[in-house]
Scaffold this active site. Structure first.
Site, mmCIF file in Angstrom:
data_model
loop_
_atom_site.group_PDB
_atom_site.id
_atom_site.type_symbol
_atom_site.label_atom_id
_atom_site.label_comp_id
_atom_site.label_asym_id
_atom_site.label_seq_id
_atom_site.Cartn_x
_atom_site.Cartn_y
_atom_site.Cartn_z
ATOM 1 N N LYS A 1 0.839 -1.207 0.000
ATOM 2 C CA LYS A 1 0.000 0.000 0.000
ATOM 3 C C LYS A 1 0.868 1.250 0.000
ATOM 4 C CE LYS A 1 -4.209 -1.349 2.374
ATOM 5 N NZ LYS A 1 -4.770 -1.469 3.697
ATOM 6 N N THR B 1 -11.588 -1.395 11.962
ATOM 7 C CA THR B 1 -12.182 -2.077 13.117
ATOM 8 C C THR B 1 -13.232 -3.055 12.593
ATOM 9 O OG1 THR B 1 -13.718 -0.216 13.365
ATOM 10 C CG2 THR B 1 -11.801 -0.236 14.806
ATOM 11 N N PHE C 1 -17.018 11.018 8.987
ATOM 12 C CA PHE C 1 -18.351 10.744 8.426
ATOM 13 C C PHE C 1 -18.329 10.606 6.910
ATOM 14 C CE2 PHE C 1 -18.818 13.359 12.282
ATOM 15 C CZ PHE C 1 -19.455 12.435 13.097
ATOM 16 N N GLU D 1 -18.059 6.644 0.975
ATOM 17 C CA GLU D 1 -17.326 6.173 -0.197
ATOM 18 C C GLU D 1 -18.000 6.767 -1.438
ATOM 19 O OE1 GLU D 1 -16.461 1.997 -0.307
ATOM 20 O OE2 GLU D 1 -16.010 1.959 1.827
ATOM 21 N N LYS E 1 -20.593 8.783 16.152
ATOM 22 C CA LYS E 1 -20.378 8.022 14.917
ATOM 23 C C LYS E 1 -21.329 6.832 14.810
ATOM 24 C CE LYS E 1 -18.814 6.498 11.191
ATOM 25 N NZ LYS E 1 -17.545 6.390 10.555
ATOM 26 N N CYS F 1 -19.273 -0.477 6.658
ATOM 27 C CA CYS F 1 -19.575 0.356 7.827
ATOM 28 C C CYS F 1 -20.931 0.057 8.453
ATOM 29 C CB CYS F 1 -19.499 1.823 7.438
ATOM 30 S SG CYS F 1 -17.880 2.263 6.774
ATOM 31 N N LYS G 1 -22.456 -0.246 -3.420
ATOM 32 C CA LYS G 1 -23.186 0.913 -3.943
ATOM 33 C C LYS G 1 -22.439 1.403 -5.171
ATOM 34 C CE LYS G 1 -21.043 4.615 -1.249
ATOM 35 N NZ LYS G 1 -21.260 5.710 -0.320
#
Ligand code: UGA
Length: 468
Positions: free
Chosen positions: A49, A100, A167, A170, A222, A278, A341
């Site tokens: 990466k 996470t 917040f 994508e 969140k 998420c 999406k």
């Protein structure tokens, strides 16, 4: 007003930043902070990466981000490393952006990467700096980590920790990072707040609303936000189930509800439901944490939100089976979309791919086509067939399934598509197509929560137009 940051130069005394974890969130944050004029060092434990980003390549699909990466690298303000020694020596403010994920065999969040990042940094820090968590974590994590970093850092209690939830969506990551609708600082001291105010100076200068809170509230904001969004989506999908039992139309219902300002139309789009890295994992982790805190009853409804959402997938398969005449065995299906999406190549918990897999397991011959996510989808489900184009996917299909609402699919011509398929049957899993145009082109069109053609034809003309 459009703000041009490209000529930004670091202000005297601007904090030097590190960003630990260069996945979706971290890479975007690091790049945007450098574009805003800060000196930034991005760190990842994955050398591939780091190498990709350092050479100007974003390792995932995100519109606009490659251009910003180029701009940031050209400015000389953005570098990448795998060395915690280098990061600890460099940064005044360290943003921790590691993942996470859901723990295997549990709904709780797996905090091993967060714990490791904070520990690796803290053990090397020898002057007063601020550690800022951005990852989505269970409430109480910042308090636990504060004790942890105090116990391992050479400067002990001098090391401060803050939480700054993210917040970004994508597909809109750059816009959401440079122009967020709000900032939330979870801090334990005025000093920490002042550091964050400097770190976000250019964004605050735009008039972005800021909420300064304790760390527990910042963590909660969140998961509460994502839970609300998930609930709103499942609410309209629950109404779709009621519509199906009554012959009502969920699209008309959603439209009528949306004119009430208190409800609003965003995230009220019925269909195949939510997925991604998420919303699904966050509502589950929130429930697991609430149980631990003894307030499980307060968010038990999130179990229903999850169940409604998962039912969307099985109901979409039911529609395909109905259209195919009762059995999916040997039926050729074009599955349009794999990403969770549009404008994303992310297939984590993607409803589209889940549906494709369920169709396959019932014996259908499934060909998947996604404009960006074919490679990721193939990695997850190598048994499915993948096409390189929309036309290739639909050729000779017995049933077409619209599963991710990419523009390419919305704009396709139903007459031209109809010439390629073996039978004009389509399931619009995202309520994204013009039902009238498809029906006029001879397609049998079905969507969850919308009456079939027989029921629609029973409506007066003005209502039929609205349903379309
Ligand atoms: C979501 C939140 O929107 C972000 O604010 C948050 O920062 C992010 O999670 C995160 O926690 O990191 P994202 O996962 O990128 O962002 O995607 P969304 O745009 O929220 O869409 C989530 C899912 O809901 C998608 O599968 C989408 O198709 C579905 N959806 C969305 C619906 O089914 N109906 C709708 O009306 C809206």
């Amino acid at each position: 007003m459009v703000t041009h940051y490209s000529d930004a130069t670091p202000h005297i005394g601007s904090p030097r930043m590190t960003v630990i974890g260069t996945g979706y969130l971290g890479a975007t944050h690091a790049i945007c902070m450098a574009v805003l004029g800060f000196e930034v060092l991005g760190l990842d434990v994955d050398p591939a990466k780091v190498e990709a980003l350092a050479s100007g390549r974003v390792p995932f699909f995100e519109p606009g981000l490659p251009e910003k990466l180029r701009e940031a690298l050209d400015s000389g303000r953005l570098r990448f490393t795998t060395s915690f020694d280098e990061a600890a020596a460099f940064g005044d403010v360290h943003f921790i952006c590691v993942g996470t994920p859901q723990q295997p065999g549990s709904h709780a969040a797996d905090l091993r990467y967060v714990d490791s990042a904070f520990t690796e940094l803290a053990t090397r820090i020898t002057r007063k700096v601020l550690l800022v968590g951005k990852s989505t974590v269970p409430i109480g994590t910042a308090a636990r980590l504060t004790e942890l970093v105090h116990s391992v850092s050479p400067i002990g209690d001098e090391l401060e920790l803050a939480w700054n939830p993210e917040f970004l969506r994508e597909g809109f990551a750059v816009e959401d990072t440079l122009h967020p609708d709000r900032l939330v600082f979870g801090v334990s001291s005025e000093w920490a707040e002042a550091q964050l105010r400097r770190a976000f100076g250019p964004i605050l200068d735009e008039g972005t609303p800021l909420v300064v809170a304790d760390t527990a509230t910042a963590e909660l904001v969140k998961v509460a936000a994502n839970s609300f969004l998930a609930t709103k989506i499942s609410y309209i999908n629950a109404m779709a189930e009621v519509c199906e039992a009554t012959g009502a139309d969920v699209n008309l219902l959603a439209s009528a509800l949306s004119f009430d300002d208190r409800i609003g139309g965003r995230f009220l789009k019925p269909g195949l439901g939510f997925g991604g890295g998420c919303l699904p994992k966050d509502i589950r982790a929130f429930r697991a944490r609430a149980e631990e805190l003894g307030v499980g009853a307060a968010v038990a409804f999130l179990g229903e939100v999850d169940a409604i959402n998962i039912r969307r997938r099985t109901r979409t398969v039911d529609l395909a089976r109905e259209l195919a005449g009762g059995s999916l065995a040997g039926v050729r299906i074009a599955a349009l979309g794999a990403a969770f999406k549009p404008n994303s190549d992310d297939v984590r918990d993607a409803p589209a791919l889940d549906v494709a897999r369920m169709l396959y397991l019932e014996g259908a011959m499934v060909t998947v086509y996604d404009p960006e996510a074919n490679v990721n989808a193939h990695r997850v489900y190598p048994d499915l067939d993948f096409a390189d184009s929309l036309d290739e996917a639909v050729t000779d299909a017995d049933v077409v399934m619209l599963l991710t609402e990419w523009d390419e699919f919305r704009q396709a011509d139903p007459v031209e598509l109809g010439e390629l398929v073996s039978a004009r049957r389509i399931v619009d899993g995202r309520h994204a197509l013009d039902a009238t145009r498809y029906r006029e082109a001879g397609w049998e069109y079905r969507a969850l929560g919308r009456p079939s053609v027989a029921a629609t034809m029973a409506l007066p003309q003005h209502a039929r137009d609205a349903v379309a």
